[in-house]
Design an enzyme around this catalytic site. Structure first.
Site, short mmCIF file in Angstrom:
data_model
loop_
_atom_site.label_atom_id
_atom_site.label_comp_id
_atom_site.label_asym_id
_atom_site.label_seq_id
_atom_site.Cartn_x
_atom_site.Cartn_y
_atom_site.Cartn_z
N CYS A 1 12.43 116.54 66.95
CA CYS A 1 12.49 116.56 68.54
C CYS A 1 12.26 115.19 69.28
CB CYS A 1 11.52 117.59 69.04
SG CYS A 1 9.95 117.50 68.11
N GLU B 1 8.54 124.08 73.73
CA GLU B 1 9.07 122.67 73.61
C GLU B 1 10.55 122.76 73.11
OE1 GLU B 1 7.42 120.14 70.38
OE2 GLU B 1 9.50 119.52 70.57
N GLU C 1 21.31 117.57 74.46
CA GLU C 1 20.94 116.97 73.13
C GLU C 1 21.78 117.64 72.09
OE1 GLU C 1 17.55 119.50 71.95
OE2 GLU C 1 17.01 117.95 70.29
N LYS D 1 5.65 135.17 65.23
CA LYS D 1 7.04 135.80 65.14
C LYS D 1 7.52 134.67 64.19
CE LYS D 1 11.01 135.50 66.01
NZ LYS D 1 11.99 134.96 65.02
N ARG E 1 16.81 125.06 73.75
CA ARG E 1 16.59 125.32 75.27
C ARG E 1 17.08 126.70 75.46
NH1 ARG E 1 18.86 120.81 79.40
NH2 ARG E 1 18.48 122.16 81.42
N GLY F 1 16.86 129.44 73.81
CA GLY F 1 15.63 130.49 73.28
C GLY F 1 14.40 130.22 74.33
P1 NAP Z 1 15.99 128.65 68.37
O1 NAP Z 1 17.16 129.12 68.10
O2 NAP Z 1 15.43 128.46 69.80
O3 NAP Z 1 14.88 129.66 67.52
C1 NAP Z 1 13.35 129.21 67.89
C2 NAP Z 1 12.75 130.73 67.54
O4 NAP Z 1 12.85 131.46 68.65
C3 NAP Z 1 13.24 131.45 66.29
O5 NAP Z 1 12.13 132.10 65.73
C4 NAP Z 1 14.30 132.50 67.13
O6 NAP Z 1 14.34 133.54 66.17
C5 NAP Z 1 13.68 132.84 68.28
N1 NAP Z 1 14.59 132.98 69.40
C6 NAP Z 1 15.66 131.83 69.92
N2 NAP Z 1 15.98 132.54 70.86
C7 NAP Z 1 15.58 133.98 71.39
C8 NAP Z 1 15.77 134.74 72.06
N3 NAP Z 1 16.82 134.76 72.81
N4 NAP Z 1 15.05 135.93 72.11
C9 NAP Z 1 13.83 135.82 71.41
N5 NAP Z 1 13.54 135.11 70.36
C10 NAP Z 1 14.62 133.97 70.18
O7 NAP Z 1 15.65 127.35 67.56
P2 NAP Z 1 16.00 126.79 66.15
O8 NAP Z 1 16.50 127.85 65.27
O9 NAP Z 1 14.78 126.25 65.66
O10 NAP Z 1 17.03 125.76 66.11
C11 NAP Z 1 18.17 125.92 66.93
C12 NAP Z 1 18.72 124.60 67.95
O11 NAP Z 1 17.39 124.26 68.63
C13 NAP Z 1 18.87 123.45 67.25
O12 NAP Z 1 20.24 123.27 66.88
C14 NAP Z 1 18.35 122.44 68.25
O13 NAP Z 1 19.41 122.19 69.20
C15 NAP Z 1 17.23 122.98 68.88
N6 NAP Z 1 15.88 122.46 68.59
C16 NAP Z 1 15.21 121.70 69.06
C17 NAP Z 1 14.01 120.99 68.69
C18 NAP Z 1 13.57 120.10 69.41
O14 NAP Z 1 11.96 120.02 69.32
N7 NAP Z 1 13.96 119.53 70.55
C19 NAP Z 1 13.38 121.82 67.43
C20 NAP Z 1 14.20 122.66 66.81
C21 NAP Z 1 15.47 123.04 67.17
P3 NAP Z 1 15.12 133.63 65.02
O15 NAP Z 1 14.25 133.09 63.85
O16 NAP Z 1 15.59 135.21 64.76
O17 NAP Z 1 16.49 132.95 65.29
#
Ligand code: NAP
Length: 525
Positions: free
Chosen positions: A302, A265, A392, A184, A243, A245
């Site tokens: 991360c 992760e 975080e 995805k 977290r 997601g």
């Molecule tokens: P994210 O919002 O969790 O998205 C990651 C992936 O999962 C994307 O493909 C997203 O789709 C999908 N997704 C998220 N929530 C979902 C749900 N409820 N149902 C189905 N699919 C879902 O993460 P991000 O966009 O990479 O970053 C957002 C936040 O994540 C950052 O601000 C940060 O806090 C955290 N982050 C942490 C790390 C780490 O390693 N600790 C790394 C990256 C990000 P879409 O593409 O459509 O949004």
């Protein structure tokens, strides 16, 4: 190879009809060409059908072919040349040098897994030969090997658009294990995703593999990502992101008729412990390294050092002063997406407004989507009382926790959630204190490191990029390094199977020359 905005479903490229999404220029927020068509539930169904059909064939292809296939993906990615680099820089705002380095890491990971496949110890072959004469009961013939778990859904990371996205660590380790993969695509870098997806699709064709080994879907909402995790044909999930997601996907996987593992992760603040003698001897020097690590890649790692723990006193004040001096000169950098920038700004605002937190300093101001670095301090008492201070803030912000004494430092460490890394700055005179802390630290993190910072994750055989929740959803695994393949394997034991029916790696004479254990010891066959 050019971008078309199409879904890649097996060997087909087709226009998704379920709405559109576009990549954004991270620096300006401007929408980029082309538009990417979102997948429908029918597209999802087709990708899963093909993956299921490909599974038994793909997982039994000769190891050498599987290894060569992984290497071919690596070569195809390199062959994309500047087109990939330029699109990736534009979509992420990350500098060219970083993206080139990340491409090297991505290619290196694929080649590492090719070697793992060739070498064969991931199969974990064990043979306990029969003993028909054993008394009082004869012993059966038992032979074990690992097989692939089934089709895997991969959610790429926004912060590693190559090394943890379409052909990143999760995909490489799942393909190495013998699992078909459906990615995805992350909405933050659709163009990068399509280019890399086509490189994989091409390798599938070159190696004559069943087409369902790889598909790439774009999702304009949540239905495709969630639908993938819910689909009965998907047997495991790899995820890097927030977290929220990760937990949402874990719930879906756990609620299925057949629950499946989610290797997510998620969130880590990567504490750095400044031990008293090290702080006294070289606090200002450590401060320089800390600010460099904190601000690297706009803090979007991360393993970014989001928390400093130390005993309060003049040495800590000197450290803070030196860190602030360095931070004030730190340039603001473009963040990956407007959404990530906005959640960083909100996190910093929360700390700026917190009654128990002092603002020590901030970096240089930047443009609209750039992150301004920030350093805060609080007392261990406040840190222990307020859960929000342990959350975080994804970006270049960090919190120093001033502990009254050694006991309070230990209390603060004990209150931490699971982490990817914990870094310790120590001198020899700190060893006794560190020795006493080690069991607690081991229980909190996947990787403990000394006199350095967690940013910069070596891809190797002894690396653990994992840790207790919420760092990951499964504390027993890693998402970086060769051990990551184990997430997508399961053991099968064959009792008294006739020689003619045995898989080759379990056959007498070891025709595949894979490492084997016989009666628990190394085999000499
Ligand atoms: P994210 O919002 O969790 O998205 C990651 C992936 O999962 C994307 O493909 C997203 O789709 C999908 N997704 C998220 N929530 C979902 C749900 N409820 N149902 C189905 N699919 C879902 O993460 P991000 O966009 O990479 O970053 C957002 C936040 O994540 C950052 O601000 C940060 O806090 C955290 N982050 C942490 C790390 C780490 O390693 N600790 C790394 C990256 C990000 P879409 O593409 O459509 O949004």
């Amino acid at each position: 190879m050019s971008m078309t905005g199409q879904l890649l479903i097996g060997q087909r490229a087709c226009r998704g009809e379920n709405g559109e999404l576009r990549g954004l220029d991270a620096a300006t927020g401007k929408a980029l060409e082309p538009a990417f068509g979102g997948a429908s539930l029918a597209d999802l169904d087709r990708a899963c059908e093909l993956a299921e059909a490909a599974f038994d064939d793909y997982r039994e292809r000769p190891l050498e072919r599987r290894a060569a296939f992984l290497e071919s993906i690596a070569s195809n990615i390199l062959a994309l040349g500047d087109e990939l680099i330029e699109r990736c820089v534009q979509e992420t705002g990350l500098p060219r040098g970083r993206i080139e380095g990340e491409r090297g890491r991505t290619v290196g990971q694929l080649r590492l897994f090719a070697e793992v496949v060739r070498q064969g110890s991931f199969l974990d072959v064990r043979i306990d030969p029969a003993q028909p004469e054993r008394t009082p009961l004869p012993k059966v013939d038992l032979r074990l090997r690992n097989i692939a778990i089934g089709p895997v859904a991969v959610f790429g990371a926004s912060n590693f658009p190559l090394a943890f996205s379409v052909a990143g660590g999760d995909t490489a380790s799942a393909l190495a294990a013998g699992c078909p993969v459906i990615v995805k695509a992350h909405s933050a870098h659709p163009g990068t995703s399509e280019l890399v997806g086509r490189a994989i699709q091409q390798a599938v064709s070159i190696y004559g593999l069943p087409e369902g080994v790889f598909s790439l879907l774009f999702d304009t909402g949540r239905s495709i990502g969630q639908g993938l995790v819910a689909d009965r044909r998907i047997k495991a999930v790899g995820f890097t992101g927030s977290r929220t997601g990760g937990v949402a996907l874990m719930k879906i996987a756990a609620g299925r008729e057949e629950p499946i593992p989610v290797y997510a992760e998620m969130s880590s603040i990567n504490p750095v412990l400044l031990m008293p003698h090290a702080l006294e001897e070289r606090g200002t020097q450590i401060a320089g390294g800390f600010v460099t690590s904190l601000t690297l890649g706009a803090g979007q790692f991360c393993t970014n050092p989001g928390l400093i723990l130390a005993i309060d006193g003049p040495a800590l004040h000197l450290f803070e002063g030196a860190a602030v001096d360095a931070l004030k000169k730190a340039a603001a950098n473009t963040m990956l997406t407007p959404g990530i920038h906005s959640s960083y700004c909100q996190g910093v605002e929360r700390l700026l407004a917190h009654a128990e937190v002092v603002t020590l300093g901030q970096g240089l101001e930047g443009d609209r989507y750039q992150a301004r670095a920030a350093l805060f301090a609080t007392s261990a008492r406040a840190f222990l009382q307020c859960l929000a201070l342990r959350e975080e803030v994804f970006g270049p912000a960090s919190l120093i926790v001033r502990c009254a004494d050694e006991a309070e430092l230990k209390q603060a460490v004990s209150a931490l959630e699971g982490q990817l890394t914990i870094a310790l700055h120590i001198s020899e005179a700190d060893y006794p204190q560190v020795r006493a802390l080690l069991p607690t630290l081991e229980n909190k993190a996947g990787r403990l490191l000394v006199n350095g910072f967690g940013t910069g994750v070596e891809v190797g055989h002894a690396m653990v990029h994992g840790g207790p929740f919420p760092a990951t959803s499964d504390t027993r695994t890693t998402s970086v390094g060769s051990l990551a393949i184990n997430r997508f394997l399961r053991p099968v034991s064959y009792q008294d199977l006739p020689a003619a029916l045995l898989p080759q790696e379990l056959a007498d004479g070891n025709p595949l020359s894979v490492p084997r254990r016989v009666n628990g010891g190394p085999a000499h066959d």
